[in-house]
Design an enzyme around this catalytic site. Sequence first.
Site, PDB file in Angstrom:
ATOM      1  N   CYS A   1       0.820  -1.212   0.000  1.00 60.40           N
ATOM      2  CA  CYS A   1       0.000   0.000   0.000  1.00 60.40           C
ATOM      3  C   CYS A   1       0.857   1.268   0.000  1.00 60.40           C
ATOM      4  O   CYS A   1       1.979   1.261   0.511  1.00 60.40           O
ATOM      5  CB  CYS A   1      -0.883   0.038   1.236  1.00 60.40           C
ATOM      6  SG  CYS A   1      -1.905  -1.419   1.406  1.00 60.40           S
TER       7      CYS A   1
ATOM      8  N   ARG B   1       5.168   0.547  -5.835  1.00 63.44           N
ATOM      9  CA  ARG B   1       5.027  -0.339  -4.688  1.00 63.44           C
ATOM     10  C   ARG B   1       4.060  -1.482  -4.963  1.00 63.44           C
ATOM     11  O   ARG B   1       3.988  -2.432  -4.204  1.00 63.44           O
ATOM     12  CB  ARG B   1       4.532   0.472  -3.472  1.00 63.44           C
ATOM     13  CG  ARG B   1       5.510   1.508  -3.022  1.00 63.44           C
ATOM     14  CD  ARG B   1       4.849   2.507  -2.096  1.00 63.44           C
ATOM     15  NE  ARG B   1       4.490   1.946  -0.817  1.00 63.44           N
ATOM     16  CZ  ARG B   1       5.333   1.824   0.209  1.00 63.44           C
ATOM     17  NH1 ARG B   1       6.570   2.223   0.084  1.00 63.44           N
ATOM     18  NH2 ARG B   1       4.931   1.324   1.348  1.00 63.44           N
TER      19      ARG B   1
ATOM     20  N   TRP C   1      -2.773  -2.662  -1.775  1.00 65.51           N
ATOM     21  CA  TRP C   1      -2.324  -3.988  -2.213  1.00 65.51           C
ATOM     22  C   TRP C   1      -2.989  -4.966  -1.266  1.00 65.51           C
ATOM     23  O   TRP C   1      -2.646  -5.044  -0.094  1.00 65.51           O
ATOM     24  CB  TRP C   1      -0.797  -4.068  -2.131  1.00 65.51           C
ATOM     25  CG  TRP C   1      -0.223  -5.309  -2.726  1.00 65.51           C
ATOM     26  CD1 TRP C   1      -0.174  -5.634  -4.062  1.00 65.51           C
ATOM     27  CD2 TRP C   1       0.416  -6.393  -2.040  1.00 65.51           C
ATOM     28  NE1 TRP C   1       0.447  -6.845  -4.225  1.00 65.51           N
ATOM     29  CE2 TRP C   1       0.813  -7.330  -3.016  1.00 65.51           C
ATOM     30  CE3 TRP C   1       0.671  -6.656  -0.702  1.00 65.51           C
ATOM     31  CZ2 TRP C   1       1.463  -8.512  -2.686  1.00 65.51           C
ATOM     32  CZ3 TRP C   1       1.322  -7.837  -0.369  1.00 65.51           C
ATOM     33  CH2 TRP C   1       1.721  -8.746  -1.361  1.00 65.51           C
TER      34      TRP C   1
ATOM     35  N   ASN D   1      -1.620   1.447   5.867  1.00 63.06           N
ATOM     36  CA  ASN D   1      -0.686   0.480   5.262  1.00 63.06           C
ATOM     37  C   ASN D   1      -0.233  -0.433   6.391  1.00 63.06           C
ATOM     38  O   ASN D   1       0.181   0.052   7.441  1.00 63.06           O
ATOM     39  CB  ASN D   1       0.496   1.245   4.661  1.00 63.06           C
ATOM     40  CG  ASN D   1       1.590   0.317   4.150  1.00 63.06           C
ATOM     41  OD1 ASN D   1       1.367  -0.873   3.948  1.00 63.06           O
ATOM     42  ND2 ASN D   1       2.767   0.871   3.929  1.00 63.06           N
ATOM     43  N   GLY D   2      -0.327  -1.756   6.176  1.00 67.14           N
ATOM     44  CA  GLY D   2       0.090  -2.699   7.218  1.00 67.14           C
ATOM     45  C   GLY D   2      -1.015  -3.689   7.514  1.00 67.14           C
ATOM     46  O   GLY D   2      -1.953  -3.836   6.707  1.00 67.14           O
TER      47      GLY D   2
ATOM     48  N   GLU E   1      19.961 -15.645  -9.275  1.00 66.05           N
ATOM     49  CA  GLU E   1      19.389 -14.323  -9.526  1.00 66.05           C
ATOM     50  C   GLU E   1      18.821 -14.251 -10.956  1.00 66.05           C
ATOM     51  O   GLU E   1      17.745 -13.691 -11.177  1.00 66.05           O
ATOM     52  CB  GLU E   1      20.442 -13.233  -9.279  1.00 66.05           C
ATOM     53  CG  GLU E   1      20.033 -11.817  -9.625  1.00 66.05           C
ATOM     54  CD  GLU E   1      18.771 -11.315  -8.912  1.00 66.05           C
ATOM     55  OE1 GLU E   1      18.265 -11.980  -8.003  1.00 66.05           O
ATOM     56  OE2 GLU E   1      18.287 -10.245  -9.325  1.00 66.05           O
TER      57      GLU E   1
ATOM     58  N   LYS F   1      14.925 -13.432 -11.916  1.00 71.65           N
ATOM     59  CA  LYS F   1      14.569 -12.311 -12.792  1.00 71.65           C
ATOM     60  C   LYS F   1      13.655 -12.789 -13.918  1.00 71.65           C
ATOM     61  O   LYS F   1      12.652 -12.172 -14.227  1.00 71.65           O
ATOM     62  CB  LYS F   1      15.863 -11.728 -13.375  1.00 71.65           C
ATOM     63  CG  LYS F   1      15.996 -10.267 -13.462  1.00 71.65           C
ATOM     64  CD  LYS F   1      16.234  -9.479 -12.209  1.00 71.65           C
ATOM     65  CE  LYS F   1      15.362  -9.737 -11.048  1.00 71.65           C
ATOM     66  NZ  LYS F   1      15.818  -9.161  -9.815  1.00 71.65           N
TER      67      LYS F   1
ATOM     68  N   GLU G   1      10.129 -13.617 -12.602  1.00 72.64           N
ATOM     69  CA  GLU G   1       9.383 -12.435 -12.173  1.00 72.64           C
ATOM     70  C   GLU G   1       8.750 -11.673 -13.315  1.00 72.64           C
ATOM     71  O   GLU G   1       7.596 -11.299 -13.240  1.00 72.64           O
ATOM     72  CB  GLU G   1      10.349 -11.438 -11.497  1.00 72.64           C
ATOM     73  CG  GLU G   1      10.616 -11.639 -10.063  1.00 72.64           C
ATOM     74  CD  GLU G   1      11.452 -10.482  -9.517  1.00 72.64           C
ATOM     75  OE1 GLU G   1      12.598 -10.304  -9.980  1.00 72.64           O
ATOM     76  OE2 GLU G   1      10.959  -9.776  -8.626  1.00 72.64           O
TER      77      GLU G   1
ATOM     78  N   HIS H   1      22.183 -35.486 -10.151  1.00 74.51           N
ATOM     79  CA  HIS H   1      21.508 -36.086  -8.999  1.00 74.51           C
ATOM     80  C   HIS H   1      19.989 -35.936  -9.097  1.00 74.51           C
ATOM     81  O   HIS H   1      19.287 -36.064  -8.109  1.00 74.51           O
ATOM     82  CB  HIS H   1      22.031 -35.464  -7.697  1.00 74.51           C
ATOM     83  CG  HIS H   1      23.503 -35.691  -7.509  1.00 74.51           C
ATOM     84  ND1 HIS H   1      24.022 -36.913  -7.166  1.00 74.51           N
ATOM     85  CD2 HIS H   1      24.563 -34.865  -7.699  1.00 74.51           C
ATOM     86  CE1 HIS H   1      25.352 -36.826  -7.116  1.00 74.51           C
ATOM     87  NE2 HIS H   1      25.699 -35.584  -7.442  1.00 74.51           N
TER      88      HIS H   1
ATOM     89  N   LYS I   1       6.718  -4.072  -4.939  1.00 76.65           N
ATOM     90  CA  LYS I   1       8.111  -3.649  -4.819  1.00 76.65           C
ATOM     91  C   LYS I   1       8.622  -3.833  -3.405  1.00 76.65           C
ATOM     92  O   LYS I   1       9.750  -4.233  -3.178  1.00 76.65           O
ATOM     93  CB  LYS I   1       8.238  -2.181  -5.251  1.00 76.65           C
ATOM     94  CG  LYS I   1       9.661  -1.639  -5.174  1.00 76.65           C
ATOM     95  CD  LYS I   1      10.541  -2.277  -6.229  1.00 76.65           C
ATOM     96  CE  LYS I   1      11.978  -1.846  -6.137  1.00 76.65           C
ATOM     97  NZ  LYS I   1      12.869  -2.741  -6.901  1.00 76.65           N
TER      98      LYS I   1
HETATM   99  O1  M6R Z   1      13.510  -4.411  -0.361  1.00 75.51           O
HETATM  100  P1  M6R Z   1      14.164  -5.734  -0.218  1.00 75.51           P
HETATM  101  O2  M6R Z   1      15.515  -5.803  -0.845  1.00 75.51           O
HETATM  102  O3  M6R Z   1      14.196  -6.226   1.200  1.00 75.51           O
HETATM  103  O4  M6R Z   1      13.238  -6.742  -1.018  1.00 75.51           O
HETATM  104  C1  M6R Z   1      13.496  -8.120  -1.028  1.00 75.51           C
HETATM  105  C2  M6R Z   1      12.728  -8.802  -2.124  1.00 75.51           C
HETATM  106  O5  M6R Z   1      11.351  -8.634  -1.918  1.00 75.51           O
HETATM  107  C3  M6R Z   1      13.108  -8.285  -3.509  1.00 75.51           C
HETATM  108  O6  M6R Z   1      14.472  -8.416  -3.756  1.00 75.51           O
HETATM  109  C4  M6R Z   1      12.326  -9.058  -4.593  1.00 75.51           C
HETATM  110  O7  M6R Z   1      12.756 -10.382  -4.646  1.00 75.51           O
HETATM  111  C5  M6R Z   1      12.501  -8.358  -5.946  1.00 75.51           C
HETATM  112  N1  M6R Z   1      11.242  -8.297  -6.620  1.00 75.51           N
HETATM  113  C6  M6R Z   1      13.450  -9.044  -6.848  1.00 75.51           C
HETATM  114  O8  M6R Z   1      13.536  -8.498  -8.113  1.00 75.51           O
END
Ligand code: M6R
Length: 608
Positions: free
Chosen positions: A2, A27, A74, A100-101, A481, A485, A488, A504, A603
């Site tokens: 949010c 966000r 959100w 928010n929360g 990583e 990516k 996502e 394995h 985000k």
């Molecule tokens: O703000 P943060 O680095 O703590 O966030 C951690 C993850 O939520 C963040 O890296 C997420 O995996 C990203 N969407 C990756 O691209």
Amino acid sequence: MCGIVGYVGNKQAAPVLINGLSKLEYRGYDSAGVAIIEEDILKVSKCKGRLANLEAKLEKAPIKGVVGIGHTRWATHGEPSDLNSHPHSNTKETISVVHNGIIENYIHLREWLTSKGYKFESETDTEVIPHLVDYYYDGNLEAAVMKAVSKMEGSYAIGVVTTYEPGKLVAVRKDSPLVVGVGKGEYFIASDIPAILNYTRDVYFLNDKEFVVMTSEGVKLMSDEGDEIKKDIFHVTWDADAAEKGGYEHFMLKEIHEQPKAIRDTMTSRIALGKDITLDKITITKEQIANIDKIYIVACGTAYHAGVVGKYVIEKLTRIPVEIDIASEFRYRNPIIDKRTLMIVISQSGETADTLAALREAKKSSARVIAITNVVGSSVSREADDVLYTWAGPEIAVASTKAYVTQLIAMYIIALFFAQNKKTVSDEAIEEIKEAMLSLPEKVEEVLTNKEVLQRFASKTYMHKDMFFLGRGLDYAVAMEGSLKLKEISYIHSEAYAAGELKHGPIALIEKGTIVIALATQEELFEKMVSNIKEVKTRGANVLAFAFEGNDTIEKTVDSALYLPRTNEILAPVLSVVPLQLLSYYMSIQKGCDVDKPRNLAKSVTVE
Ligand code: M6R
């Protein structure tokens, strides 16, 4: 997650709130709304979907007024819908709240309020707040909000307005971000600084359970006991333009191209040839470093992957054992922590709920905590003992790119800083690594010019449902990583494997045409990696490999190869992740996905 914006001033609130909310779109959200006091009447406009829907609604039925609150939601409690969108109001429609929360005891509060005659319309936890404020209201909004908050358990940043005191806005936070903007005769609240940068650069950061009361006369900061608090204003120096796309089609592509600068900025004033590494916000002493017998690196998502690289590098350079943990696992597994344990938390936003909780666990057991974060004044930065800021600038795309490479730089800096203090590596070796680090920005620029192989590969393979990423050692850390990516932003299923682990089990999945991305930058492991590539090739895989310039023998084994400029091989992740980011980007474009705002993702994940 949010986003909250609030305004008190002399401008029309609606456009200010909409503008602020648009800067918080990164966000992630599923609905949006505003509440504005129009001639002593509370007017609310809210709806499911993008901010544009709300704008259209406001165009048809404008609301006039100079005090208001806005929200992007959100969903957590209750599906995304017009009804569940914020702001939420009391039944008399005299008090309105954005939140928010998560209010953890909302069921109990809802039952209690229902027994007092209050009626609920939505499925949200938030709706208890306006009713609670209504219950406690006795002529003073801040007093009522304070009483309401004292009954709430969980996390919250909230903004409240009321027709009873039409010129006032009250806000408070606990475990959710909230900043207070101070303009000339106008005041703001926001979940993040970009929301108010068009209007002011002067902000207060609120700590947990601190309140702000704002009217057009000024702002008053208060503790939950009702005492006035004095704080220094923080002047934001970064530019509003830094949060705009700057000519690129997507924020993600812009942020990928900002990596050379982000790397340079993160090294500035910390790494210089012939000089010791100096870290201004790290006060840990030589003796304390000598006493550390274990390091935990704890983070989530991409930040966790930077931590995996950190484990390899810190162990190699300092010989201190490092455990790397996913924050949501760490916090519940009763880890062995004592005074000799150092914890490093990594978080771009500095607000990730699981990471923050893990940090608090470690502090409870007297461990020292170093935070690596990109957000000045964020919760992890305030709660850790030491902070190493990554200077990536605001990252808007949900998929993290420039934050990740700066987190890698932070890992190298910390490893070198410890090695320098513990004398585990010779001064010459430290100088060599520093020299190689200082040339990384130019090398990343070079990698960024080499896009055609990736574009071609993406255009031929984007329809595939599965892909594999293989590597050994540091290459495996980067493979993780690369795989995240791709998932996502292109929604292609992918797995990262330590290449030696293939036989394995996972090799059973390799068949004619399976796409395999192989990383082979580690000299000692190069031949072994080539053997693993042969194992998948003989089973029909289509392999794209990344290796350092000069290792072109790999071409005999793979279908396509991309070469990276040579560097010290412990720094290879900084270069090899860049083509992986670009590959995911091109896959996503080919598939027509929403690159910057992938489905189901936010985000900043400020709830558990
Ligand atoms: O703000 P943060 O680095 O703590 O966030 C951690 C993850 O939520 C963040 O890296 C997420 O995996 C990203 N969407 C990756 O691209």
